[in-house]
Design a protein around this motif. Sequence first.
Motif, PDB file in Angstrom:
ATOM      1  N   VAL A   1     -31.996  53.161  94.126  1.00  0.00           N
ATOM      2  CA  VAL A   1     -30.743  53.805  93.774  1.00  0.00           C
ATOM      3  C   VAL A   1     -30.713  53.957  92.260  1.00  0.00           C
ATOM      4  O   VAL A   1     -31.041  53.011  91.536  1.00  0.00           O
ATOM      5  N   VAL A   2     -30.325  55.137  91.784  1.00  0.00           N
ATOM      6  CA  VAL A   2     -30.242  55.381  90.344  1.00  0.00           C
ATOM      7  C   VAL A   2     -28.811  55.743  89.956  1.00  0.00           C
ATOM      8  O   VAL A   2     -28.018  56.169  90.790  1.00  0.00           O
ATOM      9  N   ALA A   3     -28.516  55.572  88.676  1.00  0.00           N
ATOM     10  CA  ALA A   3     -27.222  55.969  88.118  1.00  0.00           C
ATOM     11  C   ALA A   3     -27.476  56.906  86.949  1.00  0.00           C
ATOM     12  O   ALA A   3     -28.311  56.623  86.091  1.00  0.00           O
ATOM     13  N   GLU A   4     -26.775  58.013  86.940  1.00  0.00           N
ATOM     14  CA  GLU A   4     -26.911  58.967  85.834  1.00  0.00           C
ATOM     15  C   GLU A   4     -26.018  58.571  84.662  1.00  0.00           C
ATOM     16  O   GLU A   4     -26.317  58.899  83.524  1.00  0.00           O
ATOM     17  N   ASN A   5     -24.922  57.876  84.960  1.00  0.00           N
ATOM     18  CA  ASN A   5     -23.948  57.535  83.926  1.00  0.00           C
ATOM     19  C   ASN A   5     -23.514  56.080  84.037  1.00  0.00           C
ATOM     20  O   ASN A   5     -23.539  55.501  85.121  1.00  0.00           O
ATOM     21  N   TYR A   6     -23.104  55.542  82.916  1.00  0.00           N
ATOM     22  CA  TYR A   6     -22.476  54.226  82.904  1.00  0.00           C
ATOM     23  C   TYR A   6     -21.011  54.386  83.293  1.00  0.00           C
ATOM     24  O   TYR A   6     -20.411  55.450  83.069  1.00  0.00           O
ATOM     25  N   PRO A   7     -20.373  53.325  83.803  1.00  0.00           N
ATOM     26  CA  PRO A   7     -18.915  53.357  83.978  1.00  0.00           C
ATOM     27  C   PRO A   7     -18.266  53.511  82.593  1.00  0.00           C
ATOM     28  O   PRO A   7     -18.862  53.133  81.576  1.00  0.00           O
ATOM     29  N   GLN A   8     -17.062  54.033  82.556  1.00  0.00           N
ATOM     30  CA  GLN A   8     -16.412  54.340  81.285  1.00  0.00           C
ATOM     31  C   GLN A   8     -16.296  53.122  80.368  1.00  0.00           C
ATOM     32  O   GLN A   8     -16.495  53.227  79.165  1.00  0.00           O
ATOM     33  N   TRP A   9     -16.031  51.952  80.918  1.00  0.00           N
ATOM     34  CA  TRP A   9     -15.880  50.773  80.061  1.00  0.00           C
ATOM     35  C   TRP A   9     -17.183  50.432  79.344  1.00  0.00           C
ATOM     36  O   TRP A   9     -17.178  49.967  78.200  1.00  0.00           O
ATOM     37  N   LYS A  10     -18.323  50.694  80.001  1.00  0.00           N
ATOM     38  CA  LYS A  10     -19.609  50.450  79.348  1.00  0.00           C
ATOM     39  C   LYS A  10     -19.899  51.530  78.310  1.00  0.00           C
ATOM     40  O   LYS A  10     -20.456  51.231  77.251  1.00  0.00           O
ATOM     41  N   VAL A  11     -19.517  52.769  78.598  1.00  0.00           N
ATOM     42  CA  VAL A  11     -19.676  53.851  77.620  1.00  0.00           C
ATOM     43  C   VAL A  11     -18.890  53.518  76.359  1.00  0.00           C
ATOM     44  O   VAL A  11     -19.399  53.635  75.234  1.00  0.00           O
ATOM     45  N   ASP A  12     -17.649  53.066  76.535  1.00  0.00           N
ATOM     46  CA  ASP A  12     -16.814  52.692  75.390  1.00  0.00           C
ATOM     47  C   ASP A  12     -17.477  51.587  74.570  1.00  0.00           C
ATOM     48  O   ASP A  12     -17.505  51.644  73.339  1.00  0.00           O
TER      49      ASP A  12
END
Length: 130
Positions: A1-12
Amino acid sequence: VVAENYPQWKVDALLWMQTQFDKESGSFPATFMKDLKDWSTTNVSDKKQVKFTMQFVSFMKKEVEDVGEMAMDIKCPFDQLAILKESQAYLTAQLNLKDVGIGSIDDAELAVPDRVSQNVSPGKPYLWIR
């Protein structure tokens, strides 16, 4: 399983880390952990989430020390899904399985549980056996 994006809290958190990183010295300031605590308590409302943010940033700080500032990128610089799909036959043989499914945590048909999706991040796929 892959993720293209981090959750918003991790992006912040990653964006904040980028503002703290000194490109000339290739390091964070000596007050980084204290500054992190101040930033977290100011910008993260849930106390439990503050703890997760502190742990995540601490881990990512070590990643930056090991691999450089690209560890703070909020997007993966390559198509993880395509690479894994191209390697599907190899992965299936190496894992000695009949089939290996490859997908994204954003795929609604997969219905990836939260406990699994929390372990997936851009550039770090997760082996989910169901």
